[in-house]
Each structure stands twice: as C-alpha cells, then as structure tokens.
Design a protein around this motif. Structure first.
Motif, PDB file in Angstrom:
ATOM      1  N   PHE A 157       0.841  -1.198   0.000  1.00 43.61           N
ATOM      2  CA  PHE A 157       0.000   0.000   0.000  1.00 43.61           C
ATOM      3  C   PHE A 157       0.875   1.247   0.000  1.00 43.61           C
ATOM      4  N   PRO A 158       0.324   2.394  -0.365  1.00 39.74           N
ATOM      5  CA  PRO A 158       1.094   3.639  -0.359  1.00 39.74           C
ATOM      6  C   PRO A 158       1.609   3.949   1.050  1.00 39.74           C
ATOM      7  N   GLY A 159       2.851   4.383   1.109  1.00 37.61           N
ATOM      8  CA  GLY A 159       3.437   4.713   2.409  1.00 37.61           C
ATOM      9  C   GLY A 159       3.932   3.517   3.191  1.00 37.61           C
ATOM     10  N   HIS A 160       3.882   2.329   2.590  1.00 36.99           N
ATOM     11  CA  HIS A 160       4.277   1.112   3.306  1.00 36.99           C
ATOM     12  C   HIS A 160       5.735   1.181   3.755  1.00 36.99           C
ATOM     13  N   ALA A 161       6.612   1.698   2.896  1.00 35.79           N
ATOM     14  CA  ALA A 161       8.029   1.785   3.263  1.00 35.79           C
ATOM     15  C   ALA A 161       8.228   2.693   4.473  1.00 35.79           C
ATOM     16  N   ARG A 162       7.471   3.778   4.541  1.00 34.38           N
ATOM     17  CA  ARG A 162       7.612   4.686   5.685  1.00 34.38           C
ATOM     18  C   ARG A 162       7.113   4.015   6.967  1.00 34.38           C
ATOM     19  N   LYS A 163       6.068   3.219   6.828  1.00 30.17           N
ATOM     20  CA  LYS A 163       5.590   2.473   7.995  1.00 30.17           C
ATOM     21  C   LYS A 163       6.700   1.580   8.539  1.00 30.17           C
ATOM     22  N   VAL A 164       7.461   0.929   7.647  1.00 30.91           N
ATOM     23  CA  VAL A 164       8.548   0.050   8.071  1.00 30.91           C
ATOM     24  C   VAL A 164       9.696   0.852   8.668  1.00 30.91           C
TER      25      VAL A 164
ATOM     26  N   TYR B 234      22.474  11.536  20.472  1.00 35.17           N
ATOM     27  CA  TYR B 234      21.260  12.151  19.935  1.00 35.17           C
ATOM     28  C   TYR B 234      21.623  12.945  18.685  1.00 35.17           C
ATOM     29  N   GLY B 235      20.936  12.635  17.570  1.00 34.73           N
ATOM     30  CA  GLY B 235      21.270  13.346  16.341  1.00 34.73           C
ATOM     31  C   GLY B 235      20.302  13.038  15.226  1.00 34.73           C
ATOM     32  N   GLY B 236      20.688  13.434  14.021  1.00 32.91           N
ATOM     33  CA  GLY B 236      19.836  13.263  12.859  1.00 32.91           C
ATOM     34  C   GLY B 236      19.865  11.844  12.325  1.00 32.91           C
ATOM     35  N   LYS B 237      18.714  11.408  11.772  1.00 30.18           N
ATOM     36  CA  LYS B 237      18.567  10.078  11.198  1.00 30.18           C
ATOM     37  C   LYS B 237      17.807  10.219   9.890  1.00 30.18           C
ATOM     38  N   ILE B 238      18.078   9.306   8.968  1.00 34.74           N
ATOM     39  CA  ILE B 238      17.451   9.400   7.654  1.00 34.74           C
ATOM     40  C   ILE B 238      16.812   8.069   7.277  1.00 34.74           C
ATOM     41  N   GLY B 239      15.621   8.140   6.700  1.00 41.08           N
ATOM     42  CA  GLY B 239      14.961   6.986   6.122  1.00 41.08           C
ATOM     43  C   GLY B 239      14.773   7.211   4.637  1.00 41.08           C
ATOM     44  N   ILE B 240      15.089   6.210   3.826  1.00 38.05           N
ATOM     45  CA  ILE B 240      15.031   6.350   2.372  1.00 38.05           C
ATOM     46  C   ILE B 240      14.094   5.282   1.809  1.00 38.05           C
ATOM     47  N   ASP B 241      13.076   5.714   1.118  1.00 41.57           N
ATOM     48  CA  ASP B 241      12.130   4.813   0.459  1.00 41.57           C
ATOM     49  C   ASP B 241      12.581   4.616  -0.986  1.00 41.57           C
ATOM     50  N   ALA B 242      13.226   3.476  -1.265  1.00 41.44           N
ATOM     51  CA  ALA B 242      13.717   3.188  -2.609  1.00 41.44           C
ATOM     52  C   ALA B 242      12.837   2.171  -3.318  1.00 41.44           C
ATOM     53  N   THR B 243      11.582   2.036  -2.879  1.00 43.72           N
ATOM     54  CA  THR B 243      10.647   1.116  -3.527  1.00 43.72           C
ATOM     55  C   THR B 243      10.023   1.775  -4.758  1.00 43.72           C
ATOM     56  N   ALA B 244       9.404   0.952  -5.601  1.00 44.68           N
ATOM     57  CA  ALA B 244       8.672   1.476  -6.751  1.00 44.68           C
ATOM     58  C   ALA B 244       7.469   2.289  -6.275  1.00 44.68           C
ATOM     59  N   LYS B 245       7.172   3.393  -6.979  1.00 46.02           N
ATOM     60  CA  LYS B 245       6.103   4.309  -6.557  1.00 46.02           C
ATOM     61  C   LYS B 245       4.947   4.313  -7.557  1.00 46.02           C
ATOM     62  N   GLY B 246       3.772   4.589  -7.013  1.00 47.84           N
ATOM     63  CA  GLY B 246       2.588   4.753  -7.844  1.00 47.84           C
ATOM     64  C   GLY B 246       2.032   6.151  -7.727  1.00 47.84           C
ATOM     65  N   PRO B 247       0.927   6.444  -8.387  1.00 43.83           N
ATOM     66  CA  PRO B 247       0.337   7.789  -8.337  1.00 43.83           C
ATOM     67  C   PRO B 247      -0.033   8.226  -6.930  1.00 43.83           C
ATOM     68  N   GLU B 248      -0.448   7.247  -6.083  1.00 39.55           N
ATOM     69  CA  GLU B 248      -0.855   7.600  -4.712  1.00 39.55           C
ATOM     70  C   GLU B 248       0.307   8.140  -3.889  1.00 39.55           C
ATOM     71  N   GLU B 249       1.544   7.858  -4.357  1.00 38.15           N
ATOM     72  CA  GLU B 249       2.722   8.332  -3.621  1.00 38.15           C
ATOM     73  C   GLU B 249       3.419   9.468  -4.358  1.00 38.15           C
ATOM     74  N   GLY B 250       2.665  10.140  -5.215  1.00 40.82           N
ATOM     75  CA  GLY B 250       3.209  11.315  -5.875  1.00 40.82           C
ATOM     76  C   GLY B 250       4.009  11.029  -7.124  1.00 40.82           C
ATOM     77  N   HIS B 251       3.739   9.863  -7.793  1.00 38.31           N
ATOM     78  CA  HIS B 251       4.454   9.550  -9.033  1.00 38.31           C
ATOM     79  C   HIS B 251       3.429   9.210 -10.123  1.00 38.31           C
TER      80      HIS B 251
END
Length: 488
Positions: A372-379, A443-460
């Motif tokens: 589903f859209p946003g699944h990578a961010r959920k993980v 304590y500091g900055g952290k990054i999450g990267i969604d490198a999965t395939a995207k659809g229109p629901e995720e802005g593509h």
C-alpha cells in the motif's frame, strides 16, 4: 552442539585447520593487534583463529579471531551456517498448524528441546573449573596478558569479557560485552553505554540508594555464552538462557567467591568486584569499531575483590577498529538470529542487512513486500521503534526482489529509484553512543530512504517502468546449450 568450554571449541577449530598456533614471543602492546588485523583483513585462506603461546612471558596464552569468519561464527553457535540460526528460530515461532503426524512430532521435539535447554534457565553447580585457583588477598590484573590495541588508546583493555550485573530493584541478571580499561592492577573502567543494560543497573542503583553494584567479568567458557553477552536482548531475557537454547542444554553457573553473582562454571578467568554508583573516572580514548578513536568520557570504576581462574588459563580477546573485523561476524550472527523476531512485529519484512561499511548502527537495508502507499515509511518508523534498531542512523527500504546483501544491486536501486525531495524522511532521535558525527551525545539526525517502486498515490503519476528481464524460455535454452558455446 554444546561445547564444554572454550578449549572444546579451540580443539574443533584446530582439527579443522581453522586455528594457527604462534610460538614466537610477542607483545600484548600493539604487536598482537597488528598481526590479528592483517589476518582479519587478509586473504580468506589466511583468516584463521590465532593462538599466541608466549605473550609477555606471563605464561598465559592469548586466543583471538575466534569468530572472524562466517564459518567459525556459525560453529561457535552450534550450526553450520549463520542462516541456520534464522531457520531454527523461525521453526520455533511458526504460527501455522503442522501438516501431518510427522511434522507435528518434529515440532513437538523442537519445543521439548527448547524447554529442556532454557525452560529452567542456567543450572547452579557447586564446583567449577573457573575456580581452581582463587586469589582474594592480592588479586592483580598485571598477571593477565591484557592488550593495548591501538597507539593512542588510554591503556590496556579487556575486550571480550562477559560483564555480569543484577538489577538492584528486581534482581534480574544482565550480561553485556563492554570494554574494560585497566586503570591500575585493582581497578577497571567499565564502558557501558547509555542504552545498555549495565548502565540501566547503574541508574537503578542510584535511584534506590545502593552503595555498591556487584559485578563480575567472565572470560571464556562456551563460545555461545561469549556471543550471547553481545546480543541486544530485551531487559527481562537472560542472555544465558539464550545461550542455553543455542547449546541445547542449560549453562552451568557457579556462585562467585566474593560477590552475590553467578558466573559460567566453564570460564577460563573470572574477575569479581563492585562499582560505587557515585564514582566515575575518565575512560579512553579507545580505537573503536567505527575506525576512529572514541574520546575520553567519565564511566564507572570496578574495584576488584577477587580473580579466579583455571590452573592453566587461556585469555580470550578481540580487537575492534576499521571494519571488517571479527566483531562484524558476531554482529552478523545477531542479525540473522533476530530476523524472525523483526518479522513478528513487521511481517512484511523479507530480509535485512547491516553491512560492515555501516558499522551496523549507521546503515540498515531492508526489503519488504510492499502492499500500500506509504508502506516503506511504515517500516522505517517501525524499525526505529524496535529495541536497539532505534539507534539506526540510516534505514533504506527496497522492494522484495532486491538482494539486500548485494550492495551493488542496492546502490543501483537506491540511486535510480529515489526522488530525493519526495522519498526521504529526516528526523532527530537517539543514535549510537559512539556516533562522533552527532552534535550531541547519543542524539542526532537520522534518515529513512524509500527506494521502492512508486505509484500515483505516492506522488508519481508518470507510471513506474518495467524491469528488464529475459524470458524464461530463452534462459532455459541457453542453460541447455551453454557447453556448446565453448564458454563453460
């Protein structure tokens, strides 16, 4: 497979050609580090466990690089391949009903074996090899061949000790693999970081007004016990219960001679003492697994009350520094064993990899079955909420077909699939205590990267392209005719 002790494991390594004895006199100050570092980073055929028979003329041999390959690490935990750890735990956690009588009996055998090995916890014994010699009058660390690892280290360091304490409120045991700096012959600096169980016991001791924290350091024993001390377990799970499950039988423990603690009976050397929770001294610098020196910081001090050991003890140690080194394979065993536990909370996870280049806490690559859209961010946020994965500095999520252990394939997917404005999450939160890039300690900055395939629901809205793949028929044809081409 349960080893009786460290010697039993060393015997197996030697019989398999995985151990080299070095009879030439060597120094514990820097020389062993340089030898071991070259062996760990050299050709695979030369990467062996090392047994130094003559160190500083002290009469106590030093063993190092015991876990320095996936094969030796797997053997240490009673399996032939590190993936077997994952399979064993997955079999235990499988929720589906067994199919047929045969599978039911097999599952019952697994459960009974687990109950036998950990259900009753570690087993107390009254006599132990680790107490063949007891020194309480004048115990001295100077008799041990403790290494100085790197030129600018603050001193000599014990690096492979199982550090044992109990929560002063609940009495529950914690075992950690913390470095210990020799301040003098009777005191050690205890580097337990802010997120670790030992540090929690120190905080609890101050809260309840305890004047002393009993502490013991066990060197050696079954290698499963050594590794278990490094495992990031929840606070209520005893590390020696985990070791018992891996061994298939309970860990035998003996009561210390001067402290109200138990230690593995088969250990080579045990250092007993106490910590005053109000006392701290500067510890460090120390050449760490990040490849940089960790600067001096205040940490607790262990006052030694006894040293016990076998009549002819062996001193196990390790070194850390610029990866890859021996500790990478200890961490890889943790990664493989904990994958089924990650899937309990995040069942969409296919696999994950914490590569040496990221020194574990800096990079976690995860493949998922995206639904589903946003699944990578959920993980991403789910992993940041799981135990010590909360310290992960960078989490990269890829589609399920990507091999997370192939860094070239991962880089291809990330660099081609990510829109850096849309697919990146940057937050602030807890990071590893040793992260020298963080502006504040831990304590500091952290990054999450969604490198999965995207659809229109995720802005593509453009549509995602199809991956290039040869047809199965042509692949099968070429497989059949390969020798005809003269390329075999």
């Amino acid at each position: 497979m349960a080893y009786r002790d460290l010697r039993d494991f060393l015997r197996r390594l030697e019989e398999a050609g995985e151990l080299i004895r070095i009879r030439t006199p060597v120094s514990s100050e820097l020389e062993i580090t340089e030898i071991a570092d070259r062996v760990m980073k050299g050709p695979a055929a030369r990467n062996k466990a090392l047994w130094f028979e003559n160190v500083d003329g002290k009469g106590i041999p030093v063993v190092i690089n015991l876990f320095g390959t996936p094969r030796r690490m797997a053997w240490a935990l009673g399996v032939e391949d590190l993936e077997d750890l994952r399979r064993r735990l997955e079999a235990l956690l499988r929720p589906e009903l067994p199919q047929g009588v045969g599978e039911a009996l097999e599952r019952l055998g697994q459960v009974l074996g687990t109950l036998r090995s950990i259900g009753l916890g570690p087993r107390r014994v009254s006599r132990a090899p680790c107490q063949e010699v007891v020194e309480t009058e004048q115990p001295s660390l100077d008799r041990l061949p403790i290494l100085k690892c790197w030129p600018k280290d603050g001193g000599r360091y014990i690096t492979l000790g199982q550090v044992i304490t109990r929560d002063p409120r609940t009495g529950k045991r914690n075992v950690g693999l913390y470095r210990l700096q020799v301040h003098d012959e009777r005191t050690l600096g205890v580097h337990w970081q802010i997120h670790k169980g030992g540090a929690e016991h120190e905080r609890a001791a101050r809260e309840v007004g305890a004047e002393r924290i009993p502490i013991a350091v066990a060197l050696g024993g079954d290698p499963a016990c050594i590794w278990a001390a490094s495992a990031p377990l929840p606070p209520d799970i005893d590390e020696y219960m985990l070791a018992g499950w891996l061994r298939g039988r309970p860990v035998e423990m003996v009561r210390c001679v001067t402290q109200p603690l138990e230690v593995p009976a088969s250990a080579e050397i045990v250092i007993e003492g106490y910590i005053d929770p109000r006392e701290q001294r500067l510890e460090g610098p120390f050449g760490d697994h990040t490849g940089y020196y960790t600067p001096p910081e205040p940490f607790p001090v262990m006052h030694i009350t006894a040293i016990t050991h076998r009549r002819d003890p062996i001193y196990p140690t390790t070194i850390v520094g610029r990866p890859p080194m021996e500790d990478y394979w200890m961490g890889k065993a943790t990664e493989r064993l904990f994958l089924p536990l990650v899937r309990l909370f995040l069942p969409e996870v296919v696999d994950y990899n914490m590569p040496a280049e990221g020194v574990f806490h800096n990079l976690v690559i995860v493949s998922i079955r995206k639904r589903f859209p946003g699944h990578a961010r959920k993980v991403i946020f789910g992993l940041w909420g799981l135990g010590l994965l909360s310290l992960a500095k960078c989490i990269v999520v890829v589609d399920e077909w990507v091999d997370v252990h192939n860094l070239s394939e991962v880089a291809w997917q990330v660099l081609g699939n990510v829109d850096w404005k849309r697919d990146v999450v940057i937050v602030e939160g807890p990071v590893d205590h040793l992260d020298h890039a963080a502006p504040l300690r831990a304590y500091g900055g952290k990054i999450g990267i969604d490198a999965t395939a995207k659809g229109p629901e995720e802005g593509h809205p453009r549509g995602w392209p199809e991956r290039i793949e040869m047809s199965p028929e042509i692949r099968a044809l070429v497989d059949r005719r390969w020798e005809e081409y003269g390329l075999a």
